[in-house]
Design an enzyme around this catalytic site. Structure first.
Site: not given
Ligand code: DCP
Ligand code: MG
Length: 367
Positions: A13, A109-110
């Site tokens: 992730d 991203d995952e």
């Molecule tokens: N995303 C979004 N709305 C949300 C959650 C996520 O648009 N409610 C998008 C933005 C994030 C991406 O999806 O960058 C990936 O989600 P993640 O939950 O993996 O969050 P991040 O990668 O941003 O942070 P982390 O380091 O906690 O994984």
């Molecule tokens: Mg993420």
């Protein structure tokens, strides 16, 4: 680990994905509190993700921008560039593919990787996770966190444990004690409402869940109860499913109390449709069918859909369609627990072919 007979699963992730890409591409943004999505005036806008600098102030994904500004007055808002995120996502997948073709992406991203048999014969899932993280750093100037275990559920929890830039391994001998300590809200599929219900029943951790027999779990939590029963014991036999095509994109919300007023229902449909349309944008998809799901207070559940000649992804069209379907099916006095909106039937308009039905829907639901 990595004893014989066990699968080797990695969950990768990306860290603060959209925000990290923005900081990578604009040196001005590095080290700064940053929100992708939303706007400072923030009428209804929500934060897609926040940089780690902004998270220190409590800014989170899905938070209204207004709240983000209150918490972090110097926060910078950046427009999302979905095309760039999609491209990065493809490059990450190419890196995965050096080690295995058993890749199941969960979002941009995952992904889950099954490296029980890895292409390069490295043998150690921990070693492979290190190489993947290193390649992402060297080639894409981004960081990822990885979880390594013998099943999907534990690998996913593990990847979240030492963010950012984490690598967490939970081996077979640790799984049971790990699951016992795990709070119920971390269990796959347990949302706010189920977690509340569990806590009211005195169930706070995996250890508490283990006190219930399988039939009791099913009685209280339906089909998911069976999954929780096994997962509490560290058992998750779900396979990593490569090449799962996205067949539908949706979002739903269970409410802490029943909705009875049409205005409330409309307001919720607007929120849910917004989430769906954001996801459609990320995946660059349009759908010809809009489906509304309704669960009433007596647990009765219905779905109603409407199809269009041309694929749609427009927020207004999706919202209005959902409202229309709601109005057509919900008599006055109805009490609603859950609403969901899904888009499906993607791609170009083409004549209907026989035998072209795909029952294995991938639902991109929930938070
Ligand atoms: N995303 C979004 N709305 C949300 C959650 C996520 O648009 N409610 C998008 C933005 C994030 C991406 O999806 O960058 C990936 O989600 P993640 O939950 O993996 O969050 P991040 O990668 O941003 O942070 P982390 O380091 O906690 O994984
Ligand atoms: Mg993420």
């Amino acid at each position: 680990m990595e004893g014989k007979g066990h699968r080797k699963i990695i969950h990768v992730d990306m860290d603060a994905f959209y925000a990290s890409v923005e900081q990578r591409d604009d040196p001005e943004l590095r080290g700064k509190a940053l929100a992708v999505g939303g706007s400072p005036e923030g009428r209804g806008g929500v934060v897609a993700t926040a940089s780690y600098e902004a998270r220190k102030f409590g800014v989170r994904s899905a938070m209204p921008s207004k709240k983000a500004v209150q918490l972090c007055p110097h926060i910078i808002f950046v427009r999302p560039r979905f095309a760039v995120y999609k491209e990065v996502s493809q490059k990450i997948r190419e890196i995965f593919r050096r080690h295995t073709d058993l890749i199941e992406p969960l979002s941009l991203d995952e992904a889950y990787l099954d490296v029980t048999e890895d292409k390069q014969g490295i043998g150690s899932a921990i070693e492979i996770a290190k190489l993947i993280k290193q390649a992402i750093r060297d080639e894409l100037q981004l960081t990822a966190s990885a979880g390594v275990s013998i099943n999907k559920f534990v690998a996913k929890i593990a990847s979240d444990m030492n963010k950012p830039d984490g690598l967490t391994f939970i081996g077979p001998s640790n799984i049971e004690s790990f699951m016992e300590k795990l709070p119920v809200e971390k269990f796959f599929g347990v949302g706010k409402v189920t977690a509340e219900k569990m806590k009211k029943m005195g169930l706070f951790t995996g250890a508490d869940l283990k006190t219930l027999a399988e039939e009791e779990m099913v009685k209280h939590f339906g089909k998911s109860g069976r999954f929780y029963y096994h997962i509490a014991r560290g058992i998750d036999n779900r396979e990593v499913q490569p090449n799962r095509e996205t067949k539908s994109i949706g979002a739903e919300d269970t409410f802490p109390y029943d909705l009875t007023e049409i205005e409330e229902m409309y307001a919720e449909l607007e929120k849910i449709s917004k989430t769906v349309c954001n996801r459609l944008e990320v995946y660059q998809l349009k759908g010809r069918t809009v489906t509304l799901k309704i669960k009433y207070s007596d647990f009765r559940q219905i779905t109603r859909n409407q199809s269009f000649m041309q694929p749609v992804s427009d927020l207004q069209v999706v919202t209005e369609t959902a409202k229309k379907l709601l109005l057509a099916t919900t008599p006055e006095g109805s009490r609603i627990r859950l609403l969901g909106v899904t888009l499906s039937n993607f791609g170009e308009v083409e004549p209907k072919k026989k035998g072209n039905d795909h029952p294995d829907q991938l639902q991109l639901f929930g938070e």
